[in-house]
Design an enzyme around this catalytic site. Sequence first.
Site, PDB file in Angstrom:
ATOM      1  CG  ASP A  99      -2.199   0.657   1.089  1.00 29.51           C
ATOM      2  OD1 ASP A  99      -2.219   1.715   0.432  1.00 29.51           O
ATOM      3  OD2 ASP A  99      -3.197   0.158   1.624  1.00 29.51           O
ATOM      4  CG  ASP A 200      -4.111   5.978   0.943  1.00 32.92           C
ATOM      5  OD1 ASP A 200      -5.043   5.231   1.248  1.00 32.92           O
ATOM      6  OD2 ASP A 200      -3.907   7.085   1.497  1.00 32.92           O
ATOM      7  CD  GLU A 242      -8.698   5.012  -1.177  1.00 31.24           C
ATOM      8  OE1 GLU A 242      -9.581   4.822  -0.347  1.00 31.24           O
ATOM      9  OE2 GLU A 242      -7.654   5.656  -0.914  1.00 31.24           O
ATOM     10  CG  HIS A 316      -8.660  -0.407   5.047  1.00 30.85           C
ATOM     11  ND1 HIS A 316      -8.515  -0.520   3.671  1.00 30.85           N
ATOM     12  CD2 HIS A 316      -8.202   0.816   5.368  1.00 30.85           C
ATOM     13  CE1 HIS A 316      -7.986   0.576   3.200  1.00 30.85           C
ATOM     14  NE2 HIS A 316      -7.786   1.418   4.202  1.00 30.85           N
ATOM     15  CG  ASP A 317     -10.972   3.043   4.197  1.00 32.68           C
ATOM     16  OD1 ASP A 317     -10.406   3.069   5.304  1.00 32.68           O
ATOM     17  OD2 ASP A 317     -10.398   3.342   3.131  1.00 32.68           O
TER      18      ASP A 317
HETATM   19  C1  GLC Z   1      -7.532   5.984   2.185  1.00 35.96           C
HETATM   20  C2  GLC Z   1      -7.389   4.807   3.108  1.00 35.96           C
HETATM   21  C3  GLC Z   1      -7.901   5.194   4.448  1.00 35.96           C
HETATM   22  C4  GLC Z   1      -7.074   6.347   4.952  1.00 35.96           C
HETATM   23  C5  GLC Z   1      -7.038   7.506   3.947  1.00 35.96           C
HETATM   24  C6  GLC Z   1      -5.928   8.457   4.269  1.00 35.96           C
HETATM   25  O1  GLC Z   1      -8.849   6.316   1.962  1.00 35.96           O
HETATM   26  O2  GLC Z   1      -8.023   3.690   2.572  1.00 35.96           O
HETATM   27  O3  GLC Z   1      -7.886   4.126   5.354  1.00 35.96           O
HETATM   28  O4  GLC Z   1      -7.603   6.819   6.167  1.00 35.96           O
HETATM   29  O5  GLC Z   1      -6.798   7.055   2.651  1.00 35.96           O
HETATM   30  O6  GLC Z   1      -4.685   7.894   3.998  1.00 35.96           O
END
Ligand code: GLC
Length: 540
Positions: A99, A200, A242, A316-317
């Site tokens: 990640d 990310d 993402e 995980h979110d």
């Molecule tokens: C992404 C991650 C999340 C994190 C955010 C900031 O959305 O998946 O868990 O809090 O980025 O890095």
Amino acid sequence: MGNKNWWKEIVVYQIYPRSFQDSNGDGIGDLKGILSRLDYLKDLGIGAIWLSPVCKSPQDDNGYDISDYQDIDPMFGSLEDMELLIQEAGKRDIRIIMDLVLNHSSDEHPWFKEARKSKDNPYHDYYVWRDGVEGTPPNDLGSTFGGSAWEWVPELGQYYLHLFSVKQPDLNWENPKVRQEIYDMIQWWMDKGVGGFRLDVIDLIGKQPDLKITGNGPNLHQYMRELSKETFQKGDLLTVGETWGATPESAKLYSNPDGSELSMVFQFEHISLDEQEGKGKWDLQPLDLLQLKKVLSKWQTELKGEAWNSLFWNNHDLPRIVSRWGNDGEYRVQSAKMLATLLHGMQGTPYVYQGEELGMTNVRYPIEEYRDIELLNLYKERVENGYAEKEVMESIYAKGRDNARTPMQWDASENAGFTDGKPWILVNPNYTEINAEESINDPHSIYHYYKTLIQLRKEHEVIIYGDYELLYPEDTNLFAYTRTLGDTKLLVLCNFYGNTVTFDIPEEFGEDKTLLISNYADVHSENELRPYEARMYLLV
Ligand code: GLC
Ligand code: CA
């Protein structure tokens, strides 16, 4: 059918390391714990593990705040453990996807510690600063985790930008030195043999904070192409961005088959369908199945031959899908299998989030038992603003990120076999019934169903490369589609709800078809689906 690539053909499993397996009794999952569970993952049949961040971090946002990109946080183990993990996973034909958190670092990263020393420090420009006066931030840009996105540093008379917590200052991608440091770091991980990267919130790197543009900034794709050219294109990697704001149009840039940016992106359009229009994730509304069909089908057809989908319900979110859009009571097993069928039958690379293959569910804890920074900030903010506590808790039960972060349920022993110590967050009390051991022993479990789906993907190319077509677009209970590759056709039928539905099976599927998988022991009637019933047929 587009190009063939290894990363189109596998299933990826996401591990959230702090909640997967603890090996030393400190209550926090770690790399040695993951190593001890590799055979479990091998048996499941997955081809890659996406590891949420394990680099050195003060853990303000559970590792999404990195203070050293080239070292492992001692809480998770050592660099040697990581090298061993890459190697041991490799022996099992499993690649490790790291990640990469490139939009921001931790405020404890040496770059930021230098940057805040003075305006003429060589690292100052590694971050995003604006002159100002105390109490009047440059503008009203908000942080995703609540409050202003600008933090005042009195010694400098400047604000820095943090789109997430104050401990996550945004990196300045306009600075070529920052970009070069990042490329060198990525190359270093590539040399260690990782199989790819998840990037990310990568759609934020082209931000223009003065114009209050955060996602999809004007320079975004220019940065993406440079990043890809300087790093990823030197290997044969799975790269997935993402991108909360992706549209099919932007996905065709990110995931251009010419390989100029990434393999694929996570798009979130379907994920927002149970939010009230114009509000955020916490303001709930029921899912409209017709909308879900429309959105997922749009992504299936628009990306065809021009980009590649990633398929996911969970990460995980996000809350647990069986609690969210399935039924985590009476029909937990049937509905979890139905949702899996629906997703794995589509075109794209499927992602399984740890515990999804067991049908793990959401939790309802008292507020003191939650740990997530986003959720805790939300609670404080809403209660202060006069929301009824009960209403706030309902939002948290439905959407809080800790739903996904409770420890993996391995067996029925204390703490679900996750740790010998005190887990960093409570184990879901249903672990005595829902756990991996139970699931492995029960041939009708959700786990075995996932295993079969993953196996079918290896046996039938149509599941990977077939073209998608939605059936019965107006049916409010049934989600059905076909996939076609040459003379081979796949038919996927899913009853999304707890009532029985009848329909006419398409004529071309009248005879000569094989039932590949189903979540009921028998077929009651071809033209009828019982609660949450799902079937996948092959026609050759
Ligand atoms: C992404 C991650 C999340 C994190 C955010 C900031 O959305 O998946 O868990 O809090 O980025 O890095
Ligand atoms: Ca540990």
